[in-house]
Design an enzyme around this catalytic site. Structure first.
Site, short mmCIF file in Angstrom:
data_model
loop_
_atom_site.label_atom_id
_atom_site.label_comp_id
_atom_site.label_asym_id
_atom_site.label_seq_id
_atom_site.Cartn_x
_atom_site.Cartn_y
_atom_site.Cartn_z
N ARG A 70 -2.65 -8.61 -4.28
CA ARG A 70 -2.81 -7.25 -3.71
C ARG A 70 -3.53 -6.38 -4.75
O ARG A 70 -4.73 -6.17 -4.66
CB ARG A 70 -1.43 -6.68 -3.31
CG ARG A 70 -1.53 -5.45 -2.41
CD ARG A 70 -1.90 -4.16 -3.12
NE ARG A 70 -0.84 -3.65 -3.98
CZ ARG A 70 -0.96 -2.58 -4.74
NH1 ARG A 70 -2.10 -1.88 -4.77
NH2 ARG A 70 0.02 -2.19 -5.54
N HIS A 130 1.57 -4.79 1.54
CA HIS A 130 1.53 -3.44 0.97
C HIS A 130 0.72 -2.55 1.89
O HIS A 130 -0.46 -2.81 2.12
CB HIS A 130 0.85 -3.55 -0.41
CG HIS A 130 0.83 -2.29 -1.20
ND1 HIS A 130 -0.28 -1.47 -1.24
CD2 HIS A 130 1.78 -1.72 -1.98
CE1 HIS A 130 -0.01 -0.44 -2.04
NE2 HIS A 130 1.22 -0.57 -2.51
N ASP A 150 5.95 -3.22 1.61
CA ASP A 150 5.93 -2.18 0.58
C ASP A 150 5.10 -1.01 1.09
O ASP A 150 3.90 -1.16 1.34
CB ASP A 150 5.31 -2.74 -0.72
CG ASP A 150 6.26 -3.68 -1.45
OD1 ASP A 150 7.46 -3.70 -1.11
OD2 ASP A 150 5.80 -4.38 -2.36
N HIS A 348 1.34 -17.49 -44.88
CA HIS A 348 1.91 -17.75 -43.55
C HIS A 348 2.10 -19.24 -43.33
O HIS A 348 3.13 -19.69 -42.85
CB HIS A 348 0.99 -17.18 -42.46
CG HIS A 348 0.99 -15.68 -42.42
ND1 HIS A 348 1.29 -14.98 -41.29
CD2 HIS A 348 0.73 -14.76 -43.38
CE1 HIS A 348 1.22 -13.69 -41.54
NE2 HIS A 348 0.87 -13.53 -42.80
C1 ACO Z 1 -3.09 3.21 -5.46
C2 ACO Z 1 -3.37 2.06 -4.60
O1 ACO Z 1 -3.90 1.09 -5.06
S1 ACO Z 1 -2.84 2.11 -3.01
C3 ACO Z 1 -3.45 0.64 -2.25
C4 ACO Z 1 -4.90 0.65 -2.08
N1 ACO Z 1 -5.21 -0.37 -1.15
C5 ACO Z 1 -6.13 -0.23 -0.24
O2 ACO Z 1 -6.85 0.75 -0.17
C6 ACO Z 1 -6.26 -1.38 0.72
C7 ACO Z 1 -7.68 -1.58 1.16
N2 ACO Z 1 -8.10 -0.44 1.90
C8 ACO Z 1 -8.79 -0.52 3.08
O3 ACO Z 1 -9.11 -1.59 3.56
C9 ACO Z 1 -9.10 0.76 3.74
O4 ACO Z 1 -9.12 1.81 2.82
C10 ACO Z 1 -8.05 1.10 4.85
C11 ACO Z 1 -8.14 0.04 5.96
C12 ACO Z 1 -6.63 1.11 4.30
C13 ACO Z 1 -8.35 2.46 5.44
O5 ACO Z 1 -9.70 2.49 5.74
P1 ACO Z 1 -10.39 3.75 6.50
O6 ACO Z 1 -9.63 4.05 7.71
O7 ACO Z 1 -11.82 3.43 6.64
O8 ACO Z 1 -10.14 5.00 5.52
P2 ACO Z 1 -10.60 5.26 4.03
O9 ACO Z 1 -10.37 4.07 3.22
O10 ACO Z 1 -11.98 5.82 4.00
O11 ACO Z 1 -9.63 6.44 3.61
C14 ACO Z 1 -8.26 6.23 3.49
C15 ACO Z 1 -7.53 6.86 4.66
O12 ACO Z 1 -6.12 6.61 4.50
C16 ACO Z 1 -5.46 7.88 4.29
N3 ACO Z 1 -4.47 7.59 3.30
C17 ACO Z 1 -4.69 7.36 1.98
N4 ACO Z 1 -3.55 7.01 1.40
C18 ACO Z 1 -2.62 7.00 2.34
C19 ACO Z 1 -1.26 6.70 2.33
N5 ACO Z 1 -0.67 6.28 1.21
N6 ACO Z 1 -0.55 6.79 3.48
C20 ACO Z 1 -1.18 7.17 4.62
N7 ACO Z 1 -2.48 7.46 4.69
C21 ACO Z 1 -3.18 7.37 3.56
C22 ACO Z 1 -6.54 8.83 3.87
O13 ACO Z 1 -6.22 10.13 4.17
C23 ACO Z 1 -7.71 8.35 4.70
O14 ACO Z 1 -7.49 8.80 6.03
P3 ACO Z 1 -8.68 9.38 6.98
O15 ACO Z 1 -9.22 8.16 7.65
O16 ACO Z 1 -7.97 10.27 7.87
O17 ACO Z 1 -9.66 10.03 6.08
O1 AKG Z 2 2.85 0.75 -4.08
C1 AKG Z 2 3.00 1.08 -5.24
O2 AKG Z 2 4.10 1.30 -5.73
C2 AKG Z 2 1.84 1.21 -6.16
C3 AKG Z 2 0.53 1.42 -5.49
C4 AKG Z 2 -0.56 1.33 -6.51
O3 AKG Z 2 -1.23 0.34 -6.62
C5 AKG Z 2 -0.69 2.40 -7.47
O4 AKG Z 2 -0.15 3.49 -7.26
O5 AKG Z 2 -1.38 2.20 -8.47
ZN ZN Z 3 -1.91 0.07 -8.66
#
Ligand code: ACO
Ligand code: AKG
Ligand code: ZN
Length: 477
Positions: A70, A130, A150, A348
């Site tokens: 992830r 996640h 998660d 050492h």
């Molecule tokens: C800190 C971290 O690492 S958290 C984990 C990160 N992991 C990821 O991002 C997984 C891979 N991500 C993706 O494939 C894509 O971003 C997706 C499918 C999750 C969303 O894609 P899209 O719909 O195209 O949106 P995009 O990525 O541009 O923006 C994120 C969207 O999620 C929303 N969002 C961001 N974080 C969160 C959250 N924790 N909970 C709910 N919504 C959230 C944002 O507001 C944005 O919404 P919008 O479409 O209304 O603007």
């Molecule tokens: O889900 C979590 O606790 C951590 C998400 C993440 O990757 C981060 O905040 O850096």
């Molecule tokens: Zn992280």
């Protein structure tokens, strides 16, 4: 030069027989352990224990949530096809991590299919995925066959304003809805706040308390930008420990190099689950590395860590992931860094040969690895050279070994001597003594014998090359 890099490197392998002899010195390792106050196997931290804080300490009572599949997929170089994901998941399972966290099935169709495929492998590790704190993601996640979900959402003002744009009331309402939904499917659910260390403490404790009351399995703290230091981690986890009854997970980014130390402090403060990834890969410079965390916790309580994990697999897993994301294992990596168990300086080397505990907190054999002593350099000493003399089965007095050591140093002042160089010198020295052509302190005689030896080696090499040279016209005819 170090052992894993080059078989011809100037190091003496201490073979298994000699290793046993070294370990037999019986010097006690410093990190004693005892059965803890809660029946857990706990580390004895100080002779005046127990203190109140020792009742919270989970350094010998934790679970790993392995997030290579992830967080690791968020590493800039990462692209894991299904086969690679399955290989990594199986390796982590065989290593013994308690949980494997997978990319959101909402990310892409292939991510969803891979998640389903890994769930079907029947691994002993529990499989998590996640997701964002959103019902759309939750509905997809619970259909994949995972053991738990998660859930995460940002609570810092940065993320509330510039990421999802939601206030704490909305976040709380949605969190409750998502958690209840996941729980209704009979699987584990964890709720985490993103960017916890830049979030308002009252907001944090309030939402954690709310989700704890509705029966979340774990709450998660995330140092998303890697800004926290060990004391801050200790304080936040310790405070949270007093507010919720559920388990506490922590996710720590390594932007300032604190991720392992922070994980250790989180456990001391009562965290129960640590997020890791292999080699620490993840967004930017990544998170707490699996190997580094294992090294740190092994140093605290070797028996506990050995009982939980198949430590001999660590190197193989790191190589698998390193290859998949096209990076090298860093030279200074704990345990598997290519000089992690190579000892160089004479002071050492002598002590290590008498008792490895003198300069080693980790035992290489517990990780299926070998200890080395490097000899062919100007920092060497006669004790290290003596060990090589004995390995070669040569008979020299201490005085003679000291004399040969002086010659090694003289040559190593010009360039580092390979193991072959050292061995040749010792053999020439030995035969010179045997034949009477050499005695201690006869530097010129030794130089003459070495020159003679080099000439005969050069002649042999020439003789070996000869047939190849003459054969060339025949093959081209
Ligand atoms: C800190 C971290 O690492 S958290 C984990 C990160 N992991 C990821 O991002 C997984 C891979 N991500 C993706 O494939 C894509 O971003 C997706 C499918 C999750 C969303 O894609 P899209 O719909 O195209 O949106 P995009 O990525 O541009 O923006 C994120 C969207 O999620 C929303 N969002 C961001 N974080 C969160 C959250 N924790 N909970 C709910 N919504 C959230 C944002 O507001 C944005 O919404 P919008 O479409 O209304 O603007
Ligand atoms: O889900 C979590 O606790 C951590 C998400 C993440 O990757 C981060 O905040 O850096
Ligand atoms: Zn992280």
């Amino acid at each position: 030069m170090c052992p894993h890099q080059n078989e011809d490197s100037p190091v003496a392998v201490i073979n298994k027989d000699q290793m046993t002899a070294i370990d037999m010195s019986g010097a006690p390792r410093l990190n004693g352990t005892t059965n803890g106050v809660n029946g857990h196997h706990q580390q004895r931290h100080n002779p005046y224990a127990p203190r109140a804080s020792d009742f919270l300490n989970n350094v010998s009572n934790f679970k790993i949530i392995e997030s290579t599949l992830r967080e690791g997929e968020q590493f800039a170089n990462a692209f894991f096809d299904t086969q690679t994901k399955v290989a990594i998941a199986k390796a982590l399972d065989a290593f013994g991590v308690e949980y494997i966290e997978l990319t959101s099935p909402a990310a892409s169709e292939q991510s969803r299919l891979d998640c389903e495929a890994i769930c079907k492998l029947g691994l002993r590790s529990k499989i998590l995925t996640h997701i964002r704190c959103h019902m759309d993601d939750a509905r997809i996640a619970v259909e994949t066959g995972v053991d738990g979900v998660d859930v995460v959402i940002g609570t810092s003002s940065y993320l509330r304003e510039f990421s999802h744009g939601k206030d704490m009331a909305y976040i709380t309402k949605t969190a409750i809805e998502v958690i209840n939904f996941v729980k209704s499917k009979g699987i584990e659910v964890r709720f985490s706040t993103e960017d916890s260390f830049r979030s308002d403490l009252v907001d944090l404790l309030s939402i954690y308390q709310t989700v704890d009351k509705i029966g979340v399995n774990r709450v998660g703290i995330a140092d998303t930008v890697g800004c926290a230091n060990p004391r801050q981690v200790y304080d936040l986890v310790r405070t949270l420990r007093g507010v919720v009854g559920c388990d506490i997970e922590i996710h720590l980014h390594n932007d300032t190099g604190m991720a392992i130390a922070n994980a250790y402090c989180a456990l001391e403060a009562g965290a129960t689950h640590i997020d890791t990834s292999v080699l620490g890969i993840g967004e930017r410079v990544g998170i707490t590395p699996l190997g580094g965390l294992v090294a740190c916790l092994y140093a605290a309580d070797p028996e506990y860590v050995k009982s939980k994990y198949n430590l001999g697999m660590l190197r193989e897993i790191e190589n698998l992931v390193a290859e998949a994301v096209e990076v090298n294992v860093p030279f200074m990596n704990p345990i598997t860094g290519y000089c992690a168990f190579t000892h160089k300086a004479g002071i050492h080397a002598k002590a290590i040969l008498n008792n490895p505990s003198t300069y080693e907190i980790l035992k290489p054999e517990d990780f299926g690895l070998t200890r080395y002593v490097s000899i062919g350099h100007r920092l060497t000493g006669w004790n290290a050279v003596k060990s090589r003399v004995e390995q070669l089965g040569l008979k020299l007095t201490d005085e003679e070994i000291k004399d040969a050591t002086a010659k090694i140093k003289e040559l190593a002042d010009v360039r580092t001597q390979s193991m072959d160089d050292v061995d040749s010198l010792l053999r020439v020295y030995h035969s010179g003594i045997q034949s009477g052509e050499l005695a201690v302190g006869q530097g010129e005689a030794l130089d003459r014998l070495l020159r003679k030896h080099r000439q005969s080696v050069a002649q042999e090499n020439e003789a070996e090359i000869q047939p190849v040279t003459t054969a060339t016209p025949v093959t081209s005819a």
